[in-house]
Design a protein around this motif. Structure first.
Motif, PDB file in Angstrom:
ATOM      1  N   ARG A  10     -13.390  -8.936  11.259  1.00  0.00           N
ATOM      2  CA  ARG A  10     -13.987  -7.601  11.113  1.00  0.00           C
ATOM      3  C   ARG A  10     -15.348  -7.743  10.455  1.00  0.00           C
ATOM      4  O   ARG A  10     -15.622  -8.751   9.803  1.00  0.00           O
ATOM      5  N   ARG A  44       0.833  -1.197   0.000  1.00  0.00           N
ATOM      6  CA  ARG A  44       0.000   0.000   0.000  1.00  0.00           C
ATOM      7  C   ARG A  44       0.866   1.244   0.000  1.00  0.00           C
ATOM      8  O   ARG A  44       2.079   1.163   0.114  1.00  0.00           O
ATOM      9  N   ASP A  74      -9.619  -8.808   7.321  1.00  0.00           N
ATOM     10  CA  ASP A  74      -9.289  -8.244   6.000  1.00  0.00           C
ATOM     11  C   ASP A  74      -7.832  -8.531   5.658  1.00  0.00           C
ATOM     12  O   ASP A  74      -7.503  -8.850   4.520  1.00  0.00           O
TER      13      ASP A  74
HETATM   14 MG    MG Z   1      -5.873  -1.543   6.841  1.00  0.00          MG
END
Ligand code: MG
Ligand code: ATP
Length: 208
Positions: free
Chosen positions: A130, A43, A105
């Motif tokens: 989650r 990311r 996730d």
């Molecule tokens: Mg995250």
């Protein structure tokens, strides 16, 4: 047993803290280390500096028994690979069980991490589900209780039910950018740092 939770923590919020506290208590972890990432492989870089994220982490866990911050990924050059962190921790703690905490996730993406098989040899995975997460089909090594975790240094996957808090750093950054309050989604002391240093006011820079 040692628990570790890696993340960008940009910023840390109650969706990290409450599930981690519940896992600590459910599994009887003697220590939970929060490990801020420097340069996550999957990311964009965090929007705030290492020092800013560290001071928010410190404010968040002040007085919380058993919680510590581990700076090793900030101090290492290059991308932050969990497998390298676990190799270093293994050197440090010998055969003591290590539980790598992650949200559902993160677990969905786990197969695409660098050297997932070695990670699972070095540590157990404790998945904090989650909202909206499901268990990926074909997942091996699942255990149903905490007992097997204490009996081996690593190798098991436990899905731990935790309070469902639909909070993310992304949504907190968006609130602040839009001049809305993120209060009650994260500790007040963290919010004070955000306000004092005027963090997250700008849209993120797109980087490669
Ligand atoms: Mg995250
Ligand atoms: P961002 O929105 O920037 O991705 P985030 O809120 O997902 O931030 P991270 O720092 O990416 O926070 O997450 C660190 C770890 O904490 C990951 O394993 C993630 O799955 C887990 N986590 C984050 N928020 C929650 C939550 N609300 N409940 C359970 N686990 C969470």
């Amino acid at each position: 047993m040692l628990g570790i939770l890696g993340g960008t923590f940009d910023p840390i919020h109650f969706g990290h803290l409450r599930p981690a506290l519940e896992v600590q208590q459910a599994l009887g972890l003697e220590e939970v280390r929060l490990i801020p990432l420097r340069d996550p492989p999957h990311r964009n870089r965090p929007q705030t500096s290492d020092d800013q994220r560290l001071s928010m982490l410190q404010a968040a866990i002040k007085g919380l028994p058993g919680f510590r911050i581990d700076r090793q990924e900030l101090e290492r050059k290059g991308k932050s690979y969990t497998v390298e962190t676990l190799r270093a921790l293994r050197q440090e703690v010998g055969a003591k069980p290590i539980c790598l905490l992650m949200g559902g996730d993160a677990f969905q993406q786990f197969h695409s991490w660098h050297r997932p098989d070695e990670i699972l040899q070095l540590a157990h995975l404790v998945v904090m589900q989650r909202p909206g997460d499901s268990i990926p089909p074909g997942t091996d090594n699942i255990v149903e209780s905490a007992e097997p975790l204490a009996a081996a240094p690593g190798g098991c996957i436990l899905f731990q039910p935790v309070t469902q808090l639909d909070i993310s750093s992304t949504s907190i950054r968006a609130l602040i950018r839009n001049h809305r309050s993120p209060r009650y989604l994260l500790p007040d002391d963290v919010l004070t740092i955000i306000q004092t240093q005027q963090l997250y006011q700008q849209p993120p820079e797109v980087n490669s």
